[in-house]
Design a protein around this motif. Structure first.
Motif, PDB file in Angstrom:
ATOM      1  N   SER A   1     -24.634 -40.673 -23.785  1.00  0.00           N
ATOM      2  CA  SER A   1     -24.289 -39.448 -23.061  1.00  0.00           C
ATOM      3  C   SER A   1     -25.089 -39.395 -21.762  1.00  0.00           C
ATOM      4  CB  SER A   1     -24.617 -38.225 -23.917  1.00  0.00           C
ATOM      5  OG  SER A   1     -26.024 -38.126 -24.108  1.00  0.00           O
ATOM      6  N   ALA A   2     -24.704 -38.490 -20.872  1.00  0.00           N
ATOM      7  CA  ALA A   2     -25.376 -38.379 -19.580  1.00  0.00           C
ATOM      8  C   ALA A   2     -26.856 -38.048 -19.747  1.00  0.00           C
ATOM      9  CB  ALA A   2     -24.685 -37.319 -18.723  1.00  0.00           C
ATOM     10  N   ASP A   3     -27.175 -37.153 -20.668  1.00  0.00           N
ATOM     11  CA  ASP A   3     -28.571 -36.778 -20.907  1.00  0.00           C
ATOM     12  C   ASP A   3     -29.378 -37.958 -21.439  1.00  0.00           C
ATOM     13  OD1 ASP A   3     -28.094 -34.232 -20.042  1.00  0.00           O
ATOM     14  OD2 ASP A   3     -27.914 -33.347 -22.048  1.00  0.00           O
ATOM     15  N   GLN A   4     -28.791 -38.698 -22.363  1.00  0.00           N
ATOM     16  CA  GLN A   4     -29.487 -39.848 -22.936  1.00  0.00           C
ATOM     17  C   GLN A   4     -29.669 -40.947 -21.892  1.00  0.00           C
ATOM     18  OE1 GLN A   4     -26.729 -40.430 -26.244  1.00  0.00           O
ATOM     19  NE2 GLN A   4     -28.375 -39.924 -27.698  1.00  0.00           N
ATOM     20  N   ARG A   5     -28.660 -41.125 -21.020  1.00  0.00           N
ATOM     21  CA  ARG A   5     -28.784 -42.125 -19.960  1.00  0.00           C
ATOM     22  C   ARG A   5     -29.903 -41.755 -18.994  1.00  0.00           C
ATOM     23  NH1 ARG A   5     -23.164 -42.053 -19.556  1.00  0.00           N
ATOM     24  NH2 ARG A   5     -23.269 -40.960 -17.541  1.00  0.00           N
ATOM     25  N   ALA A   6     -30.035 -40.476 -18.697  1.00  0.00           N
ATOM     26  CA  ALA A   6     -31.085 -40.021 -17.774  1.00  0.00           C
ATOM     27  C   ALA A   6     -32.464 -40.308 -18.359  1.00  0.00           C
ATOM     28  CB  ALA A   6     -30.926 -38.534 -17.486  1.00  0.00           C
ATOM     29  N   LYS A   7     -32.624 -40.061 -19.660  1.00  0.00           N
ATOM     30  CA  LYS A   7     -33.901 -40.336 -20.314  1.00  0.00           C
ATOM     31  C   LYS A   7     -34.197 -41.838 -20.317  1.00  0.00           C
ATOM     32  CE  LYS A   7     -33.823 -36.326 -23.423  1.00  0.00           C
ATOM     33  NZ  LYS A   7     -33.761 -35.879 -24.835  1.00  0.00           N
TER      34      LYS A   7
END
Length: 223
Positions: A146-152
């Motif tokens: 997900s976008a949030d997981q990719r950012a992390k």
């Protein structure tokens, strides 16, 4: 139809006379070229092996060698400014490569090639394996998250790159030494000990090993 990579990229020579400005400029050219290729791949209306997978593979083949020539200077140059420029160039190239590997638009084009089952069947086995491997590399870079997981993940990978380069710089610039007996360095070739400084400790001859690249890496890999 069988599509094969035809281009063979010739290696470049290691240039010990590169100035800091030339090193920075070379890294900037590599980064710009990588972005240009990735932008073109992302913009493909009908992605195929020829216009998507092959350009990315050629880019990796060509850029990898050139990047290695730039970053290697930090390990061997006697000029601190050159070493610092090489280290900064490696950092810039690594961060650029990480960003490219996490581009969802490029992965979208690669994935379309994999989704074309008929097109895959028409490829040579080696080309099909290359396409599958490339898609797998993008997924491992977080493109299935997900976008949030990719950012992390991006934040973590960026920090790892920074720490890795900082570690290399610290070991290259450090003046510390360690002393080892010949038995403790078993596995290293005889050439490693030629003209190497020694010290006698408690009547035992020990070899001087620094933390710099030419000393440290062979010991870490073979001793």
């Amino acid at each position: 139809m069988v599509t094969r990579l035809q281009q063979v990229v010739k290696g470049a020579a290691l240039n010990f006379r590169r100035t800091p400005a030339e090193i920075s400029a070379a890294a900037a050219r590599l980064t710009a070229r990588e972005k240009q290729v990735h932008d073109k791949v992302a913009a493909q209306a009908q992605p195929t092996f020829a216009n998507t997978i092959a350009p990315l593979a050629r880019l990796e083949n060509a850029s990898g060698g050139e990047a290695a020539l730039i970053s290697f200077l930090q390990n061997v140059s006697t000029d601190k400014q050159v070493r610092d420029a090489s280290s900064e160039a490696e950092k810039a190239l690594a961060l650029s490569r990480m960003t490219s590997q996490m581009r969802s638009d490029v992965y979208g084009s690669v994935k379309k090639v994999l989704d074309d089952t008929q097109g895959l069947k028409e490829l040579a086995p080696e080309d099909r394996a290359l396409a599958e491997s490339m898609a797998r590399q993008y997924r491992r870079s977080g493109l299935g998250l997900s976008a949030d997981q990719r950012a992390k993940l991006e934040h973590t990978r960026k920090r790892l790159i920074e720490l890795g380069i900082e570690f290399s710089r610290n070991t290259n610039e450090a003046d510390g030494v360690e002393l080892f007996t010949r038995a403790e360095l078993a596995g290293l070739p005889d050439s490693y000990f030629c003209e190497r400084a020694t010290e006698t400790v408690d009547s035992v001859e020990k070899f001087v090993v620094t933390t710099k690249y030419p000393d440290l890496v062979p010991v870490m890999q073979m001793a």
